[in-house]
Write a protein that holds these residues in place. Structure first.
Motif, mmCIF file in Angstrom:
data_model
loop_
_atom_site.group_PDB
_atom_site.id
_atom_site.type_symbol
_atom_site.label_atom_id
_atom_site.label_comp_id
_atom_site.label_asym_id
_atom_site.label_seq_id
_atom_site.Cartn_x
_atom_site.Cartn_y
_atom_site.Cartn_z
ATOM 1 N N ARG A 325 -9.022 5.455 -0.064
ATOM 2 C CA ARG A 325 -10.055 6.495 -0.027
ATOM 3 C C ARG A 325 -9.815 7.472 -1.175
ATOM 4 O O ARG A 325 -8.699 7.962 -1.348
ATOM 5 N N SER A 343 -17.197 10.468 -2.991
ATOM 6 C CA SER A 343 -16.016 9.808 -2.427
ATOM 7 C C SER A 343 -16.175 8.296 -2.472
ATOM 8 O O SER A 343 -17.292 7.766 -2.489
ATOM 9 N N HIS A 345 -14.658 4.592 -0.704
ATOM 10 C CA HIS A 345 -13.967 3.982 0.434
ATOM 11 C C HIS A 345 -13.877 2.486 0.158
ATOM 12 O O HIS A 345 -14.886 1.788 0.103
#
Length: 566
Positions: A325, A343, A345
């Motif tokens: 992450r 972000s 992931h």
């Protein structure tokens, strides 16, 4: 005259001889005879000496400035204030030190004893054994130069050279240092060991091998009771399936925790991934790594490295189910693929890498945006397999001929297919629109295609559109350039972000990343008084860095106490 009277007068006679032979010496410096029943002289072998032998009741005994010496035979040179002891020799200094050996010499002038033949020295908590041991009572130091062993309640320590500092209760081991403990071993070039705290300070190449870890450093500290410590020079920890390197690395077995500061590298030995940054925390039981300060995760995809960056990186999960992450200002770069978003992931088990919140992706010259972007890898080959852009999919590429127009396509969703590491097929579905600059073989503009339909397929060649296929009632036309106004050459929602494109692995870092001021690691270059540090540590339990005492004998600088990894 009975035997007791005879012994008494013999004692007085011998004492008078010793006093007659003695030159005037400073008060208290002379070796004093306490018991010496039988005495002889042998001028041929021992000129100027008196030889004392034990009797059936007790050994010969001498006293000198708070120390007592017992032996079977003593050869005393009163004029030089020195002696030689032979047979079952025992030197006792108060209640703190007892040294036993086969033979010993002792000088009342220098207070230096040399013992050899099965020597052992004990202080009540540890025992030192060696072939030859020197005991300097003036400095309160004992040292050996031909190999020795120290045994206490926790460890067995051996080295070629060693010095025991009585007042500091410290043993300094040098050359071929080895520590044996039921839970671990230590090998070092120099190790300072405090027998009360069981703390060890290592200098030079040093290796600690535990049941589930191996630590290497060239300067460090280790609490041998609880298996906790740190290294501040060329430190590496092999911790389960990860290797941790950094300018300063801290380790604690009890909490299964490690941390590293400055120029850190964390290597996943199973998945061959690497994480770099300037601060990291590793939680073994949770199988997780937390990294900040110019953090980047590097993974190999089809013989090409992919670099993932964020203000904070977290890697969690078992090797077969690793999750990476990247939080805040996340970016990634691969030779022909790059992107940025809030972000990222990436999950090993599913092979899916998600770009979350305002994502943008560049496939060579093609800019793609949408509400969410997914990159999918083949779980068997681990090669990049496909691409998804979910909701508000938009793809833009600068027209490579005119350098002024833009080829564009949009739809609800976009699906791409990678073949041999190259994006070959792009499908746009639902409410699709296209603006495309058409050229003949001579690179002359034919016109600008503007079409809407239900689905568009773009077959790619060398990362450029080679063929356009429209599905289900396409509605559009190819407009001559002069017939299509400039303001009609951009689809609704068009935003060109070419100045943000990531063109190298260095470009994933912004100005703040590149201007990070690193924490100064104490103990690498500064001189430290580790004896004072040890007192601080024993009282306050504050882990600080260290350095051996100044070799020139000048007073070392006091250390600035700093928690490793802060």
């Amino acid at each position: 005259m009975d035997l007791k009277k005879l012994l008494f007068f013999n004692f007085l006679f011998i004492t008078s001889i010793l006093m007659a032979q003695e030159e005037k010496k400073p008060e208290g410096r002379q070796i004093n005879l306490v018991y010496g029943a039988n005495s002889t002289k042998d001028e041929e072998k021992f000129p100027g000496a008196i030889i004392f032998n034990r009797d059936d009741e007790r050994q010969v005994q001498f006293e000198h400035q708070g120390a007592d010496l017992w032996c079977d035979i003593a050869i005393v040179y009163s004029k030089e204030n020195r002696m030689r002891a032979i047979g079952n020799v025992r030197l006792q200094q108060g209640d703190s030190i007892e040294m036993n050996s086969g033979k010993m010499t002792y000088s009342g002038e220098t207070k230096l004893a040399k013992a050899w033949e099965q020597v052992n020295l004990a202080d009540g908590q540890m025992t030192l054994t060696t072939d030859t041991l020197y005991f300097d009572r003036e400095k309160q130091e004992s040292y050996y130069r031909s190999g020795g062993k120290v045994v206490d309640s926790v460890n067995v320590l051996t080295s070629l050279i060693g010095t025991y500092f009585t007042e500091l209760k410290k043993v300094q081991f040098r050359k071929n240092v080895h520590v044996d403990n039921p839970e671990y071993t230590i090998d070092s070039e120099q190790l300072d060991y405090y027998r009360t705290s069981k703390n060890a300070y290592m200098y030079g190449p040093s290796t600690i091998v535990g049941e589930e870890y191996t630590i290497y450093c060239e300067r460090g500290f280790y609490d041998t009771k609880i298996e906790q410590g740190y290294g501040v020079k060329n430190t590496t920890i092999n911790y389960s399936n990860r290797i941790i390197e950094g300018d300063s690395v801290y380790f604690d077995k009890v909490t299964s925790f490690a941390s590293a500061t400055n120029n850190i590298v964390v290597t996943d030995t199973i998945n061959k991934g690497i994480i770099r940054g300037h601060y990291a925390e590793i939680f073994k039981e949770k199988d997780s790594v937390f990294v900040t300060k110019r953090a980047v995760a590097i993974n190999l995809v089809e013989q090409d490295s992919i670099y993932i960056h964020g203000d904070t990186l977290m890697v969690t999960g078992k090797p077969e189910a690793r999750v990476i992450r990247a939080f805040r200002n996340a970016k990634f770069y691969k030779k022909d693929l790059a992107g940025k978003c809030d972000s990222i992931h990436s999950e090993e088990k599913t092979g899916i890498t998600q770009l979350i919140k305002e994502p943008i992706l560049w496939n060579v010259d093609n800019q793609m945006t949408g509400d969410s972007i997914h990159l999918i890898s083949d779980l068997e080959t681990e090669k990049l397999d496909s691409l998804k852009v979910i909701n508000n999919a938009f793809i833009i590429a600068l027209d490579t001929v005119s350098k002024t127009g833009y080829n564009q396509a949009k739809g609800k969703d976009l699906f791409g297919k990678f073949i041999d590491n190259e994006l070959k097929i792009i499908d746009l579905v639902k409410n699709t629109e296209v603006i495309y600059y058409m050229y003949n073989d001579d690179q002359e503009l034919i016109g600008i295609d503007k079409t809407i339909c239900s689905k568009i397929r773009m077959n790619m060649q060398n990362n450029d559109i080679d063929e356009l296929i429209f599905y289900i009632n396409p509605d559009g036309d190819i407009f001559p350039e002069k017939d299509l106004p400039v303001d009609s050459r951009k689809l609704k929602g068009f935003i060109w972000r070419g100045n943000e494109r990531i063109l190298s692995k260095e470009a994933i870092f912004d100005e703040d990343d590149n201007n990070i001021e690193l924490v100064k690691i104490r103990g690498i270059d500064d001189s430290y008084d580790i004896d004072t540090e040890e007192q601080e540590r024993s009282g306050n339990k504050i882990p600080v860095t260290s350095k051996p005492p100044n070799s020139k004998g000048t007073k070392p600088k006091r250390p600035i106490l700093k928690k490793v990894g802060s």
